[in-house]
Design a protein around this motif. Structure first.
Motif, short mmCIF file in Angstrom:
data_model
loop_
_atom_site.label_atom_id
_atom_site.label_comp_id
_atom_site.label_asym_id
_atom_site.label_seq_id
_atom_site.Cartn_x
_atom_site.Cartn_y
_atom_site.Cartn_z
N ALA A 116 18.00 -13.14 -8.59
CA ALA A 116 19.03 -12.34 -7.95
C ALA A 116 19.41 -12.91 -6.58
CB ALA A 116 18.56 -10.90 -7.80
N HIS A 117 18.91 -14.09 -6.28
CA HIS A 117 19.16 -14.67 -4.97
C HIS A 117 20.65 -14.94 -4.74
CE1 HIS A 117 16.36 -15.81 -1.85
NE2 HIS A 117 17.28 -16.64 -1.40
N GLY A 118 21.34 -15.37 -5.78
CA GLY A 118 22.76 -15.66 -5.64
C GLY A 118 23.54 -14.43 -5.22
N GLU A 119 23.12 -13.27 -5.71
CA GLU A 119 23.81 -12.03 -5.38
C GLU A 119 23.58 -11.67 -3.91
OE1 GLU A 119 22.79 -12.72 -8.29
OE2 GLU A 119 24.67 -12.35 -9.34
N LEU A 120 22.41 -12.05 -3.38
CA LEU A 120 22.17 -11.79 -1.96
C LEU A 120 23.17 -12.57 -1.11
CD1 LEU A 120 18.29 -11.91 -1.91
CD2 LEU A 120 19.76 -9.92 -1.89
N LEU A 121 23.47 -13.78 -1.55
CA LEU A 121 24.50 -14.57 -0.85
C LEU A 121 25.82 -13.81 -0.85
CD1 LEU A 121 22.49 -17.04 -1.51
CD2 LEU A 121 24.55 -18.40 -1.55
N GLU A 148 32.39 -15.67 -7.73
CA GLU A 148 31.78 -16.85 -8.34
C GLU A 148 31.27 -17.84 -7.29
OE1 GLU A 148 31.15 -17.51 -11.56
OE2 GLU A 148 31.72 -15.42 -11.85
N SER A 149 32.06 -18.01 -6.20
CA SER A 149 31.79 -19.16 -5.34
C SER A 149 30.42 -19.07 -4.67
CB SER A 149 32.89 -19.31 -4.31
OG SER A 149 33.18 -18.08 -3.71
N THR A 150 29.96 -17.85 -4.36
CA THR A 150 28.63 -17.78 -3.75
C THR A 150 27.55 -17.99 -4.80
OG1 THR A 150 28.79 -15.40 -3.97
CG2 THR A 150 29.27 -16.32 -1.82
N LEU A 151 27.80 -17.51 -6.02
CA LEU A 151 26.83 -17.70 -7.09
C LEU A 151 26.63 -19.17 -7.40
CD1 LEU A 151 27.58 -14.99 -9.75
CD2 LEU A 151 25.64 -15.20 -8.24
N ILE A 152 27.76 -19.91 -7.40
CA ILE A 152 27.68 -21.33 -7.74
C ILE A 152 26.76 -22.05 -6.77
CG2 ILE A 152 29.03 -23.45 -7.74
CD1 ILE A 152 31.30 -21.80 -8.96
N ILE A 153 26.91 -21.72 -5.47
CA ILE A 153 26.05 -22.35 -4.47
C ILE A 153 24.58 -22.06 -4.78
CG2 ILE A 153 25.40 -22.29 -2.04
CD1 ILE A 153 27.92 -23.76 -2.39
N ALA A 154 24.29 -20.81 -5.13
CA ALA A 154 22.90 -20.45 -5.39
C ALA A 154 22.37 -21.20 -6.59
CB ALA A 154 22.79 -18.95 -5.61
#
Lengths: 299, 361
Positions: free
Chosen positions: A38-43, A217-223
């Protein structure tokens, strides 16, 4: 030369994000033995709350601090509500759980902030620092790298010198012994997730500012592209993951430019998979990562 | 406590349907499964076909994750390989579908074994990340070559029945046809084909658990060093698990392609992998029964939630795509927190209750 300087600046700022995300992952893994999908969602939470806070008229530094705190609180909440009851369960149960928590958080974000792409304006505007010849690096990029390095330095200092940091290190070594020695393990775990969430929130704001507009999407992609950094650096070594994060950021920027054209169809959009290619190559040589420990198993 | 009949012979212990209750269950199950396509409406028949595809896919993942203990988030990659192999074979050479399915499985096996070779040294979370990487790599490779993935990201799938059919003749397969006294339309035909495949796969997997190969996988899952010390070859067991699992997944991908008639690379993303892992966790990890039950429950619940969600408070106000996702997340989290063995655990509880009745335990 001009190209190289500008690419290096872009690579370092991307690497800074990866490093922030990867550091959070590895710290959480060391503390709870959970891989937090779930780290990507924190971003995302960091980035989207930043837009709301800025719109509410908060000054930039204050908004950033509040956004980071919010992401941290959510992370700590996830730990308390979902991860802690799972202590002692098989690994795939925790993996599935964090994946579905991620789905829930994503839904929550869509409910609160909608699906329209948003923008975070840079406090520096378009101003650039001329380096040499035509090469210029925006203050924005420099500030990102600087803030990320500062945040990570602060984190490592906390880990090394503060009471909490010592407790965190003790807990990650052996929870039971730490508890027996009077360390409040539960609170230390919560604090660990909180700090990792803060780093993720910071990375999320940076990731959002990479483009003029950003969506979910863009923050998830980074994660997801930061995962390989964790493996390359060594899951058990926070310093290793930071180094690997910067390394992967640089490689990801340089590879499509210098390597991509030679790979034909596969080289198109190479940056999408390049971190994973590097990771797989790395696993062939050093499966325990740059600075990770070799696992010693006992029966 | 009466648990089951005293087993005195090894043959009895190995029986698939050891007592009367199992045989009754088998008969009932067969009757329901065979009559299902004639009872239900077209939309529920589609759900049934989805469920059969999901069963095959879930059994494939169960071999890898449930039997051999290798966590994989790359299951969708093998599904994609199977699906696109089927599509390409049908388009280029008009290969009949009954050859496409195993061919898709074979290609997936090749990739699975190659991935398995990397994965041999890894375990747990490392493996999850590497298989995630595999998923991205496969998707990227497919997207990089439009001759494989179709122009514009979508590829149509033909279903040829015999060799040498022209694409125009192939269209007949989608029409209603009479087979002796039974008239079957397209979905019903597909249902019976899928049923045969699903039964074969589930049976094979069940047999795997009773065989030496399956037991070495479980030994490796439970404690690989101890298994190695006892003379099990962990490398072989893991590779076999990867090969079997990716073969079955490839077949499932091919089935999916046949059913959908058009496949896109974007469909086979992390979400699909997660869904399959959720199925086997929901059903109960480590048993074929769990994979089957989990897949069926997952697909049917998905359909039910689609119809129910708009009328629920709060959730009904979400965008439609999110409603099922949210309901599912809540369901999976609750099941995992309450009953870690999933549906299989619930079934065990019910069974024990009736076995011990009228006593509580």
């Amino acid at each position: 030369m001009t190209d190289v300087i500008m690419l290096a600046a872009a690579g370092l700022s991307l690497g800074a994000m990866y490093a922030l995300v990867a550091l959070g992952f590895s710290v959480i893994y060391r503390a709870s033995r959970v891989f937090n999908f779930a780290h990507g969602e924190l971003l995302g939470i960091g980035a989207f709350s930043m837009t709301s806070l800025l719109a509410a008229g908060l000054p930039w530094p204050a908004a950033l601090a509040v956004a980071m705190t919010l992401a941290g609180l959510i992370a700590a909440g996830v730990e308390r509500a979902v991860v802690r009851p799972m202590i002692g369960r098989p690994v795939f149960v925790t993996i599935i759980l964090t994946l579905f928590v991620a789905l829930l958080l994503r839904a929550l974000m869509i409910v609160i902030w909608g699906v329209q792409p948003r923008a975070i304006e840079s406090p520096f505007g378009e101003a650039e620092l001329a380096v040499s010849g035509d090469a210029a690096i925006s203050y924005q990029t420099l500030a990102q790298i600087g803030v990320a390095v500062l945040a990570m330095a602060a984190f490592f200092a906390l880990l090394k010198y503060s009471r909490l940091g010592i407790g965190m290190r003790a807990t990650s070594t052996d929870q039971e012994v730490a508890q027996a020695l009077g360390i409040p393990v539960g609170r230390v775990l919560g604090a660990t997730w909180f700090l990792a969430g803060m780093l993720a929130g910071l990375a999320g704001v940076f990731a959002a500012m990479k483009h003029a507009m950003f969506g979910h999407e863009s923050t998830l992609i980074i994660a997801f592209r930061a995962f390989p950094a964790v493996i390359v650096g060594g899951l058990t070594s926070p310093v290793g993951t930071v180094i690997a994060g910067f390394l992967l950021g640089l490689l990801e920027i340089f590879a499509p430019v210098y390597l991509g054209p030679h790979l034909g169809g596969f080289g198109h959009n190479l940056q999408n998979v390049f971190p994973y290619v590097i990771m797989i190559l790395f696993l062939m040589v050093r499966p325990y990562g740059l600075l990770g420990q070799r696992d010693v198993e006992r029966l | 406590m009466p648990t089951r009949k005293l087993v005195t012979r090894y043959e009895d212990d190995l029986r698939l349907f050891p007592d009367l209750w199992h045989k009754v269950g088998l008969g009932l199950g067969l009757a329901i499964v065979l009559l299902f396509p004639f009872w239900v409406s077209a939309s529920w028949l589609t759900v049934g076909n989805h469920a059969l595809v999901a069963i095959v896919g879930a059994v494939g993942l169960m071999v890898l994750t449930g039997f051999a203990g290798q966590i994989s988030l790359g299951h969708a990659a093998f599904l994609a390989i199977g699906a696109f192999t089927t599509a390409v074979l049908g388009e280029r050479w008009q290969v009949p579908f009954w050859l496409c399915l195993p061919a898709g499985g074979a290609v997936a096996t090749a990739v699975g074994v190659a991935a398995g070779l990397f994965a041999l040294r890894l375990r747990g979370l490392y493996l999850a990340i590497v298989t995630l990487g595999l998923l991205y790599l496969v998707a990227h490779t497919l997207e990089s070559y439009p001759s494989l993935s179709g122009t514009g990201g979508a590829k149509s799938v033909g279903m040829y029945v015999t060799f040498g059919q022209s694409p125009a003749e192939m269209r007949d397969v989608y029409e209603k046809m009479a087979y002796g006294p039974v008239i079957l339309d397209w979905d019903q035909k597909l249902y019976f084909i899928f049923l045969v495949v699903a039964v074969l796969v589930a049976w094979a997997a069940r047999n795997l658990t009773r065989s030496n190969a399956g037991r070495t996988m479980m030994a490796v899952r439970d404690q690989d060093l101890a298994a190695a010390a006892l003379g099990v070859n962990p490398v072989r067991a893991k590779l076999l698990a990867f090969a079997t699992s990716s073969f079955i997944a490839g077949v499932a991908g091919g089935m999916f392609a046949l059913q959908q008639r058009t496949v896109t690379v974007e469909y086979f993303n992390l979400q699909i992998s997660v869904e399959y892992v959720a199925m086997i966790v929901l059903g109960g990890i480590g048993t074929v029964w769990g994979a089957v039950a989990g897949a069926v429950a997952f697909v049917i619940l998905g359909k039910l939630m689609q119809t129910l969600a708009p009328s629920l408070p709060y959730i009904g106000q979400l965008p439609t795509g999110l409603q099922t996702a949210v309901l599912f997340s809540i369901l999976v989290i609750v099941v995992l927190v309450i009953e870690p063995l999933g549906l299989f655990g619930l079934w065990l509880r019910v069974k024990r209750y009736f076995l011990a009745w009228p006593f509580r335990y």
